[in-house]
Design an enzyme around this catalytic site. Structure first.
Site, PDB file in Angstrom:
ATOM      1  N   LYS A  29     -67.679   7.254  36.293  1.00 39.54           N
ATOM      2  CA  LYS A  29     -68.763   8.056  35.712  1.00 39.54           C
ATOM      3  C   LYS A  29     -68.659   8.187  34.194  1.00 39.54           C
ATOM      4  O   LYS A  29     -69.683   8.307  33.517  1.00 39.54           O
ATOM      5  CB  LYS A  29     -68.864   9.421  36.395  1.00 39.54           C
ATOM      6  CG  LYS A  29     -67.807  10.443  36.012  1.00 39.54           C
ATOM      7  CD  LYS A  29     -68.365  11.563  35.163  1.00 39.54           C
ATOM      8  CE  LYS A  29     -67.406  12.682  34.883  1.00 39.54           C
ATOM      9  NZ  LYS A  29     -65.995  12.484  34.702  1.00 39.54           N
ATOM     10  N   LYS A  89     -62.091   8.309  30.135  1.00 39.27           N
ATOM     11  CA  LYS A  89     -62.784   9.179  29.170  1.00 39.27           C
ATOM     12  C   LYS A  89     -62.538   8.661  27.751  1.00 39.27           C
ATOM     13  O   LYS A  89     -63.450   8.618  26.919  1.00 39.27           O
ATOM     14  CB  LYS A  89     -62.282  10.620  29.286  1.00 39.27           C
ATOM     15  CG  LYS A  89     -62.614  11.253  30.627  1.00 39.27           C
ATOM     16  CD  LYS A  89     -62.217  12.721  30.662  1.00 39.27           C
ATOM     17  CE  LYS A  89     -62.026  13.220  32.075  1.00 39.27           C
ATOM     18  NZ  LYS A  89     -63.066  12.851  33.020  1.00 39.27           N
ATOM     19  N   LYS A 124     -59.675   1.404  43.374  1.00 43.57           N
ATOM     20  CA  LYS A 124     -59.942   2.832  43.248  1.00 43.57           C
ATOM     21  C   LYS A 124     -59.892   3.524  44.604  1.00 43.57           C
ATOM     22  O   LYS A 124     -60.667   3.192  45.505  1.00 43.57           O
ATOM     23  CB  LYS A 124     -61.318   3.027  42.615  1.00 43.57           C
ATOM     24  CG  LYS A 124     -61.541   4.448  42.160  1.00 43.57           C
ATOM     25  CD  LYS A 124     -62.867   4.571  41.438  1.00 43.57           C
ATOM     26  CE  LYS A 124     -63.213   6.008  41.174  1.00 43.57           C
ATOM     27  NZ  LYS A 124     -62.252   6.692  40.304  1.00 43.57           N
ATOM     28  N   GLY A 158     -65.714  16.504  38.090  1.00 42.97           N
ATOM     29  CA  GLY A 158     -65.808  16.989  39.462  1.00 42.97           C
ATOM     30  C   GLY A 158     -65.650  18.506  39.557  1.00 42.97           C
ATOM     31  O   GLY A 158     -66.187  19.138  40.466  1.00 42.97           O
ATOM     32  N   ASN A 159     -64.954  19.100  38.583  1.00 43.69           N
ATOM     33  CA  ASN A 159     -64.701  20.541  38.630  1.00 43.69           C
ATOM     34  C   ASN A 159     -65.948  21.382  38.370  1.00 43.69           C
ATOM     35  O   ASN A 159     -65.942  22.579  38.570  1.00 43.69           O
ATOM     36  CB  ASN A 159     -63.597  20.914  37.633  1.00 43.69           C
ATOM     37  CG  ASN A 159     -63.987  20.604  36.204  1.00 43.69           C
ATOM     38  OD1 ASN A 159     -64.476  19.517  35.908  1.00 43.69           O
ATOM     39  ND2 ASN A 159     -63.791  21.550  35.320  1.00 43.69           N
TER      40      ASN A 159
HETATM   41  P1  ADP Z   1     -62.977  14.714  35.822  1.00 45.13           P
HETATM   42  O1  ADP Z   1     -63.335  15.131  37.213  1.00 45.13           O
HETATM   43  O2  ADP Z   1     -63.418  15.695  34.779  1.00 45.13           O
HETATM   44  O3  ADP Z   1     -63.337  13.291  35.508  1.00 45.13           O
HETATM   45  P2  ADP Z   1     -60.194  13.834  35.924  1.00 45.13           P
HETATM   46  O4  ADP Z   1     -59.230  14.453  36.873  1.00 45.13           O
HETATM   47  O5  ADP Z   1     -60.674  12.455  36.208  1.00 45.13           O
HETATM   48  O6  ADP Z   1     -61.390  14.865  35.765  1.00 45.13           O
HETATM   49  O7  ADP Z   1     -59.573  13.827  34.445  1.00 45.13           O
HETATM   50  C1  ADP Z   1     -59.095  15.038  33.854  1.00 45.13           C
HETATM   51  C2  ADP Z   1     -57.594  15.174  34.071  1.00 45.13           C
HETATM   52  O8  ADP Z   1     -56.898  14.208  33.281  1.00 45.13           O
HETATM   53  C3  ADP Z   1     -56.987  16.484  33.640  1.00 45.13           C
HETATM   54  O9  ADP Z   1     -57.102  17.473  34.643  1.00 45.13           O
HETATM   55  C4  ADP Z   1     -55.522  16.097  33.373  1.00 45.13           C
HETATM   56  O10 ADP Z   1     -54.721  16.479  34.472  1.00 45.13           O
HETATM   57  C5  ADP Z   1     -55.523  14.580  33.291  1.00 45.13           C
HETATM   58  N1  ADP Z   1     -54.872  13.978  32.142  1.00 45.13           N
HETATM   59  C6  ADP Z   1     -54.110  12.849  32.220  1.00 45.13           C
HETATM   60  N2  ADP Z   1     -53.666  12.485  31.017  1.00 45.13           N
HETATM   61  C7  ADP Z   1     -54.154  13.370  30.119  1.00 45.13           C
HETATM   62  C8  ADP Z   1     -54.050  13.501  28.688  1.00 45.13           C
HETATM   63  N3  ADP Z   1     -53.356  12.615  27.960  1.00 45.13           N
HETATM   64  N4  ADP Z   1     -54.681  14.532  28.105  1.00 45.13           N
HETATM   65  C9  ADP Z   1     -55.373  15.421  28.822  1.00 45.13           C
HETATM   66  N5  ADP Z   1     -55.515  15.360  30.198  1.00 45.13           N
HETATM   67  C10 ADP Z   1     -54.919  14.339  30.834  1.00 45.13           C
HETATM   68 MG    MG Z   2     -62.545  11.524  36.464  1.00 42.74          MG
END
Ligand code: ADP
Ligand code: MG
Length: 307
Positions: free
Chosen positions: A207, A269, A126, A13-14
């Site tokens: 996604k 992820k 969700k 999303g960023n």
């Molecule tokens: P995106 O929009 O890229 O899908 P998300 O917010 O869903 O982003 O996922 C990325 C976030 O996951 C990071 O900003 C971080 O705060 C969080 N996060 C949670 N656990 C972990 C981890 N073990 N390692 C790295 N990031 C993590």
């Molecule tokens: Mg995400």
């Protein structure tokens, strides 16, 4: 000439809206332009399919629908997902074509099949859209049949089902276009969820899981997930957190079972990476969008390898 590598690259999303931005149109263009510049360097010599999230945008649309006068029809969530594929797809397309004048960029509205027997369809988990007060939440439950839940951050949010993707309907065309050298933007927001019967359904597909499925369906050599952190950490946010640079898929599965990767952020992820590496024997890369070139090359972020 050797075949160019085919990669699927998922944008968080960023890439379109940074944390703290309100979503002004100039912010969207500035952020997408920065993302496109970073991608331009990384994608110069590869064939690629680009996927993206849509969380903030889908929330915005639901909020807009909901503030329409009572007599105006509300559109369903699956149409909001379809709208974000056009919205975000266009902004990324336009920004990427500026950053890479030699490449054609194509946006493919994408449907993803989910199973009507998926238990996740019956348990909304969700949170999507804006935060409401308790009174507003109760009225939305009554009027629209939404399921609302109190959020740990305060306020109430709508919960929707998040079923697993089982098939990307457009994958053959997506592959074809990518192999011809076009940059293909597809499966935005995880894709528009459709049941096997052909009925669209009000749900959102993750996604990252959809990107992994797409990568497997088109025979991609590599799955790359770009987000706003430098990679996968064990003990994230705690003192002594350990960033993983190279990790075997078996080890990552073990860490996941230990609960290091929360659902809704790093969890999907990690699952996407595991499924891709196990099915293909290729590598999956998770890292920061600002370092796209290095993440694709495997010199920054976390690489998940077979074994
Ligand atoms: P995106 O929009 O890229 O899908 P998300 O917010 O869903 O982003 O996922 C990325 C976030 O996951 C990071 O900003 C971080 O705060 C969080 N996060 C949670 N656990 C972990 C981890 N073990 N390692 C790295 N990031 C993590
Ligand atoms: Mg995400």
């Amino acid at each position: 000439m050797p075949r160019r590598m085919l990669i699927v690259i998922a944008l968080g999303g960023n890439a379109l809206l940074r944390k703290g931005q309100k979503g002004e149109v100039w912010e969207q263009w500035a952020t997408a332009t920065a993302a496109a510049r970073s991608l331009a360097v990384a994608l110069k010599d590869v064939n690629a399919v680009i996927t993206h999230g849509n969380g903030p945008q889908v929330g915005y649309l639901l909020e807009a629908f909901n503030s329409l006068p009572r007599a105006r029809p509300r559109q369903p969530l699956y149409l909001a997902v379809a709208m974000t594929q056009g919205w975000i797809g266009f902004i990324l397309q336009h920004s990427l074509e500026k950053a890479m004048p030699k490449r054609k960029v194509v946006v493919v509205p994408t449907r993803v099949v989910v199973r009507s027997s998926d238990p996740a369809l019956r348990v909304p988990t969700k949170p999507v859209g804006p935060y409401y007060t308790r009174e507003e939440a109760e009225e939305l439950e009554r009027r629209l049949g939404w399921i609302m839940k109190e959020d740990p951050r305060g306020g109430y949010r709508r919960l929707v089902p998040s079923p697993r993707p089982v098939k990307v309907l457009e994958s053959d065309y997506i592959r074809e276009l990518a192999l011809q050298g076009a940059l293909v933007i597809a499966a935005g927001g995880g894709g528009i969820p459709i049941l096997e019967t052909g009925e669209p359904v009000d749900a959102v597909v993750d996604k990252d899981l959809a990107s992994s499925l797409l990568a497997r369906s088109i025979g991609a050599d590599r799955l790359v997930i770009l987000t706003d952190v430098p990679g996968v950490a064990v003990g994230y946010g705690e003192p002594g957190a350990r960033w993983l640079s190279r990790v075997a898929v078996s080890e990552l599965k073990h860490l996941h079972r230990m609960g290091y990767f929360p659902p809704g952020s790093m969890g999907p992820k990690v699952e996407a990476a595991i499924e891709f590496v196990e099915a293909t024997g290729g590598t999956a890369h998770i890292g920061s969008l600002e370092r796209a070139l290095e993440v694709v090359a495997g010199t920054s972020g976390t690489i998940v390898v077979p074994g």
